[in-house]
Design a protein around this motif. Sequence first.
Motif, PDB file in Angstrom:
ATOM      1  N   PHE A 130      38.681  33.241  47.926  1.00 25.25           N
ATOM      2  CA  PHE A 130      37.681  34.293  47.855  1.00 25.25           C
ATOM      3  C   PHE A 130      38.144  35.459  46.982  1.00 25.25           C
ATOM      4  O   PHE A 130      37.398  35.970  46.159  1.00 25.25           O
ATOM      5  CB  PHE A 130      37.381  34.767  49.286  1.00 25.25           C
ATOM      6  CG  PHE A 130      36.588  36.022  49.344  1.00 25.25           C
ATOM      7  CD1 PHE A 130      35.262  36.037  48.968  1.00 25.25           C
ATOM      8  CD2 PHE A 130      37.194  37.195  49.758  1.00 25.25           C
ATOM      9  CE1 PHE A 130      34.535  37.204  49.024  1.00 25.25           C
ATOM     10  CE2 PHE A 130      36.474  38.362  49.811  1.00 25.25           C
ATOM     11  CZ  PHE A 130      35.143  38.365  49.433  1.00 25.25           C
ATOM     12  N   ASP A 131      39.402  35.870  47.153  1.00 23.90           N
ATOM     13  CA  ASP A 131      39.952  36.963  46.346  1.00 23.90           C
ATOM     14  C   ASP A 131      39.943  36.591  44.867  1.00 23.90           C
ATOM     15  O   ASP A 131      39.636  37.383  43.989  1.00 23.90           O
ATOM     16  CB  ASP A 131      41.401  37.266  46.752  1.00 23.90           C
ATOM     17  CG  ASP A 131      41.481  37.781  48.178  1.00 23.90           C
ATOM     18  OD1 ASP A 131      40.565  38.517  48.582  1.00 23.90           O
ATOM     19  OD2 ASP A 131      42.460  37.444  48.860  1.00 23.90           O
ATOM     20  N   LEU A 132      40.328  35.329  44.641  1.00 23.86           N
ATOM     21  CA  LEU A 132      40.438  34.849  43.276  1.00 23.86           C
ATOM     22  C   LEU A 132      39.061  34.842  42.599  1.00 23.86           C
ATOM     23  O   LEU A 132      38.903  35.274  41.467  1.00 23.86           O
ATOM     24  CB  LEU A 132      41.022  33.430  43.318  1.00 23.86           C
ATOM     25  CG  LEU A 132      41.774  32.952  42.106  1.00 23.86           C
ATOM     26  CD1 LEU A 132      42.877  33.929  41.737  1.00 23.86           C
ATOM     27  CD2 LEU A 132      42.387  31.592  42.383  1.00 23.86           C
ATOM     28  N   LEU A 133      38.060  34.377  43.349  1.00 30.37           N
ATOM     29  CA  LEU A 133      36.707  34.346  42.804  1.00 30.37           C
ATOM     30  C   LEU A 133      36.193  35.751  42.528  1.00 30.37           C
ATOM     31  O   LEU A 133      35.532  35.998  41.519  1.00 30.37           O
ATOM     32  CB  LEU A 133      35.764  33.635  43.775  1.00 30.37           C
ATOM     33  CG  LEU A 133      35.751  32.107  43.652  1.00 30.37           C
ATOM     34  CD1 LEU A 133      34.974  31.491  44.807  1.00 30.37           C
ATOM     35  CD2 LEU A 133      35.146  31.668  42.330  1.00 30.37           C
ATOM     36  N   ALA A 134      36.532  36.667  43.425  1.00 26.99           N
ATOM     37  CA  ALA A 134      36.097  38.053  43.248  1.00 26.99           C
ATOM     38  C   ALA A 134      36.694  38.623  41.966  1.00 26.99           C
ATOM     39  O   ALA A 134      36.012  39.288  41.186  1.00 26.99           O
ATOM     40  CB  ALA A 134      36.510  38.888  44.450  1.00 26.99           C
ATOM     41  N   ALA A 135      37.974  38.317  41.739  1.00 30.84           N
ATOM     42  CA  ALA A 135      38.642  38.800  40.533  1.00 30.84           C
ATOM     43  C   ALA A 135      38.025  38.165  39.286  1.00 30.84           C
ATOM     44  O   ALA A 135      37.857  38.813  38.254  1.00 30.84           O
ATOM     45  CB  ALA A 135      40.135  38.499  40.600  1.00 30.84           C
ATOM     46  N   PHE A 136      37.676  36.893  39.423  1.00 30.35           N
ATOM     47  CA  PHE A 136      37.059  36.186  38.303  1.00 30.35           C
ATOM     48  C   PHE A 136      35.704  36.804  37.978  1.00 30.35           C
ATOM     49  O   PHE A 136      35.381  37.061  36.812  1.00 30.35           O
ATOM     50  CB  PHE A 136      36.905  34.701  38.653  1.00 30.35           C
ATOM     51  CG  PHE A 136      36.288  33.890  37.544  1.00 30.35           C
ATOM     52  CD1 PHE A 136      36.964  33.693  36.347  1.00 30.35           C
ATOM     53  CD2 PHE A 136      35.032  33.326  37.690  1.00 30.35           C
ATOM     54  CE1 PHE A 136      36.402  32.950  35.319  1.00 30.35           C
ATOM     55  CE2 PHE A 136      34.459  32.584  36.674  1.00 30.35           C
ATOM     56  CZ  PHE A 136      35.151  32.394  35.478  1.00 30.35           C
TER      57      PHE A 136
END
Lengths: 243, 199
Positions: A145-151
């Motif tokens: 989820f964090d990674l997607l948010a950053a993306f």
Amino acid sequence: MAYRVKLQNFEGPLDLLLFLIKKNEVDIYDIPIALVTRQYLEYIKMMQQLDLDVASEFILMAATLIRIKVRMLLPKPEIEEEIDDFDPRRELVERLLEYKKYKEVAYELSRLETRQRLHFYRPENEAQLTQFEVQETAYGQVSLFDLLAAFNESIKRFENEPVHKVIASALSVDDQIVFIEELLTGRNQISFSELLQHVHIFNRSVLVATFLALLELIHRGAVLVKQKSPFSEILLFNPTINN
Amino acid sequence: MIMKSEQVVNIIEALLFVSEKPLSVTRFVSLLPEFKDKEIEAAIDRLGQIYDDRSLSIIKIAGGYQLATKPDYHQWVQRLFTARAKPRLSQAALETLSVIAYKQPVSRIEIEAIRGVNSDGVLGTLLERNLVSIRGRAETVGRPLLYGTTDEFLHYFGLNDLVELPRPEEIEAMLKKNEGEIQEDEADEKAETMTQDET
């Protein structure tokens, strides 16, 4: 005005109910609903007279109390075994007991807080902190989820840019896997935004391919993702280099 | 020449002195490959004894060790700081943290179901103070965010590990024990307010 501050001491309707139970010295398992409801409503009236904002939760609880009171006036079922289940107060009692437990823990935490405030530690210095950051192992885990948010954050930058050229992307996910692996060869870490910087000159599909490549590498365990705190920069680590 | 065991005691003291964060035994072991794990552990113990009659102590906190001033020197050390100490946590914040500590990962809805009040604002404060963090999303309807406690939470309350928090059965015992003490004071205080107001 002193009342105003003190009246707000109640954290919520459950807190107020616990207080009323305590004040009346009644058994929590056998709450005299009529008495407690009356006092509860008096209290709400008092809050309104003092121009306090009566939170909707207090009103909801008032409705619940009245409903219980009404249900208790209804005739009880004939069959003996059902009497236990019938008590309309049961659900409320369970909520009160549950809440009381956490209120007790909160008191314990407050005690720990008091004790801990007597200790002084070396203060954290922001400038020094960044200097030591890379060696510190105190990184938190990063979820997908964090990674997607950053993306999403990164991809937003492309949204306003008019696209003039349409180039068939020559770069596949596999190409980008190799690319990321090469980037991490011989180095300990790279930040997520730095990685996207490397590909941002290309179009959106290359960016997506790079992201998919990264997910694949994480899946394979060839890249570790960590971050220092929520919303901070996400870092990609090379697991073969011990840090 | 210094004996090896004295040397490692001093090295650990130096590392603890400089570090702004707790250092775990694992961390010491990886930093000091010259020494055996047991030597390091013994050195930490030894250092603790050395500090017995000093103003500092080595505190086991948030999974590691850290140097801290002893409570007895609080009033003097305090004078160093011109800025006011961080405010204590509110009752709402402490309650919310209690729920999170025991139920984590937990959603805001679950917290509010237990507390019976909106906990949006207080969660924001706790996130800001880094006492809780977002752990992801629940697989349930609406995929709500899930919250958990952080290392800063342990540090703030002087805990080494979450298991140091009282267990459910101990809370029951506390409930009985405290029945007569704090709650009564609190009740008296509030009762006073109410009676004053009724008159």
